[in-house]
Design a protein around this motif. Structure first.
Motif, short mmCIF file in Angstrom:
data_model
loop_
_atom_site.label_atom_id
_atom_site.label_comp_id
_atom_site.label_asym_id
_atom_site.label_seq_id
_atom_site.Cartn_x
_atom_site.Cartn_y
_atom_site.Cartn_z
N VAL A 12 -18.99 0.55 -26.14
CA VAL A 12 -19.17 -0.16 -25.81
C VAL A 12 -19.17 -0.73 -24.32
N GLY A 13 -18.18 0.21 -23.96
CA GLY A 13 -17.36 0.09 -22.89
C GLY A 13 -18.28 -0.49 -21.98
N ALA A 14 -19.44 0.67 -21.13
CA ALA A 14 -20.59 0.79 -20.67
C ALA A 14 -21.16 -0.69 -20.16
N GLY A 15 -21.31 -0.86 -21.49
CA GLY A 15 -22.51 -1.64 -21.91
C GLY A 15 -22.01 -3.27 -21.47
N LEU A 16 -20.69 -3.29 -21.49
CA LEU A 16 -19.96 -4.45 -21.28
C LEU A 16 -19.50 -4.80 -19.76
N GLY A 17 -19.63 -3.68 -18.62
CA GLY A 17 -19.99 -3.22 -17.93
C GLY A 17 -18.13 -3.95 -17.42
N LEU A 18 -17.28 -2.82 -18.92
CA LEU A 18 -15.82 -2.49 -18.29
C LEU A 18 -15.38 -1.53 -17.13
N GLY A 19 -14.09 -1.78 -16.65
CA GLY A 19 -13.44 -1.20 -16.02
C GLY A 19 -12.31 -0.87 -16.62
N LEU A 20 -11.94 0.54 -17.44
CA LEU A 20 -11.05 0.60 -18.50
C LEU A 20 -10.33 1.96 -17.52
N LEU A 21 -9.03 1.35 -17.28
CA LEU A 21 -8.27 2.68 -16.37
C LEU A 21 -7.13 3.59 -17.16
N GLU A 22 -6.81 4.47 -16.50
CA GLU A 22 -5.73 5.40 -17.33
C GLU A 22 -5.22 6.46 -16.46
N PRO A 23 -4.71 6.60 -17.09
CA PRO A 23 -3.67 7.91 -16.08
C PRO A 23 -4.28 9.03 -16.57
N PRO A 24 -3.95 9.93 -15.96
CA PRO A 24 -5.25 11.44 -15.26
C PRO A 24 -4.47 12.07 -16.56
N ASP A 25 -4.88 13.46 -17.01
CA ASP A 25 -4.79 13.91 -17.83
C ASP A 25 -3.64 14.99 -17.09
N ASP A 26 -3.45 15.42 -15.96
CA ASP A 26 -2.58 16.55 -15.39
C ASP A 26 -1.74 15.74 -14.47
N TRP A 27 -1.21 14.13 -14.68
CA TRP A 27 -0.61 13.53 -14.41
C TRP A 27 1.14 13.87 -13.89
N LEU A 28 1.23 14.15 -15.60
CA LEU A 28 2.76 14.85 -15.91
C LEU A 28 3.14 16.08 -15.34
N VAL A 29 2.76 16.80 -16.11
CA VAL A 29 2.62 18.44 -15.27
C VAL A 29 2.87 18.08 -13.30
N ARG A 30 1.86 17.11 -12.49
CA ARG A 30 2.28 17.14 -11.14
C ARG A 30 3.18 16.10 -10.67
#
Length: 281
Positions: free
Chosen positions: A63-81
């Motif tokens: 439903v996120g796109a239809g509600l115009g949401l901007g959901l923030l999340e960390p990159p998958d490789d953040w810990l590795v980097r």
């Protein structure tokens, strides 16, 4: 009234599908106190104001796109980097299929999604069947954490925090009342939210060797608050899961779209990289 990205949130919709117990219930109460309309159903939510979200990633994907949401999340490789001084162990980002061929014990988990249990597996053959073999996973050297903390970061600073585990067992207490609060805050200040969105959750811990390390990073909009101040938690949730139109430019690379290649973070602000023992290619 509360504030999100510098604006008032009164009159906006706080959408929380599913059960309202635990963290969700506390957030709903705080959002209502600030004058937000709390809803549990998706239908018609966008017509009564700007929508903010607290819920699971599967529902958000529907439903996120239809509600115009901007959901923030960390990159998958953040810990590795991250530089070795922040992780204190060997960590690699790989796929579930590749991890099945690994020997020896390792802590294995999906970077963000909960497609299988995060746990120490004796070897790769013990990983669960079912998820797509291309599923990204973090495979890390096994480290014992004496104590672990959940930090809700806003612009790289702690907005709310809680101890959540002692020697791997649930043991919650507000960060401010914990005897190691000062050390946790100094470590978080050193980390400074590098390479992360402005609203995010970071778990940190003290290893059995007496060194502080990052455990993992997660999206704030689906994280347990444990004993953290719910007002501060809501501030971070509102920043991390609000209208896409209100997402700041620096946060746009972290917006969830379901198409990001987890092995190529070329659009993510760079992390200071130390190619020491903490990073396995």
């Amino acid at each position: 009234m509360g504030r999100q990205n510098g604006g008032m949130v009164g009159g906006s919709v706080f959408l929380v599908p599913g059960r309202r117990g635990g963290t969700a219930g506390l957030l709903c109460a705080e959002a209502a106190r600030r004058g937000m309309e709390v809803r549990g159903d998706v239908g018609g939510s966008g017509s009564r104001g700007q929508v903010y979200w607290r819920g699971g990633p599967a529902a958000a994907g529907r439903v996120g796109a239809g509600l115009g949401l901007g959901l923030l999340e960390p990159p998958d490789d953040w810990l590795v980097r991250l530089p070795e001084r922040f992780i204190r162990r060997r960590v690699q980002l790989t796929t579930l299929g590749a991890a099945r061929g690994s020997a020896g014990p390792a802590f294995v988990k999906p970077p963000r999604e909960k497609s299988f249990p995060a746990a120490v597996y004796p070897d790769g053959s013990r990983l669960p069947a079912g998820p797509d073999e291309r599923t990204p996973v973090l495979r890390s050297e096994v480290v014992e954490f004496v104590v672990e903390y959940r930090l809700f970061l806003l612009d790289g600073e702690i907005a709310a925090g809680s101890r959540y585990a002692v020697y791997g067992r649930l043991d919650c207490a507000p960060l401010d009342t914990d005897p190691r609060s000062g050390a946790v805050r100094r470590f978080a200040a050193d980390l400074g939210g590098i390479g992360l969105p402005s609203g995010v959750v970071v778990d940190v811990g003290l290893t059995a060797g007496g060194r502080w390390a990052v455990v993992e990073a997660n999206m704030a909009w689906f994280a347990n608050c444990y004993a953290a101040s719910i007002a501060g938690v809501l501030d971070v949730v509102l920043r991390s899961a609000g209208p896409l139109a209100r997402v700041a430019g620096r946060d746009l690379p972290f917006v969830r779209d379901g198409t990001t290649n987890p092995f190529a973070s070329t659009t993510v602000p760079p992390v200071r990289v130390d190619r020491g023992a903490g990073s396995v290619e």
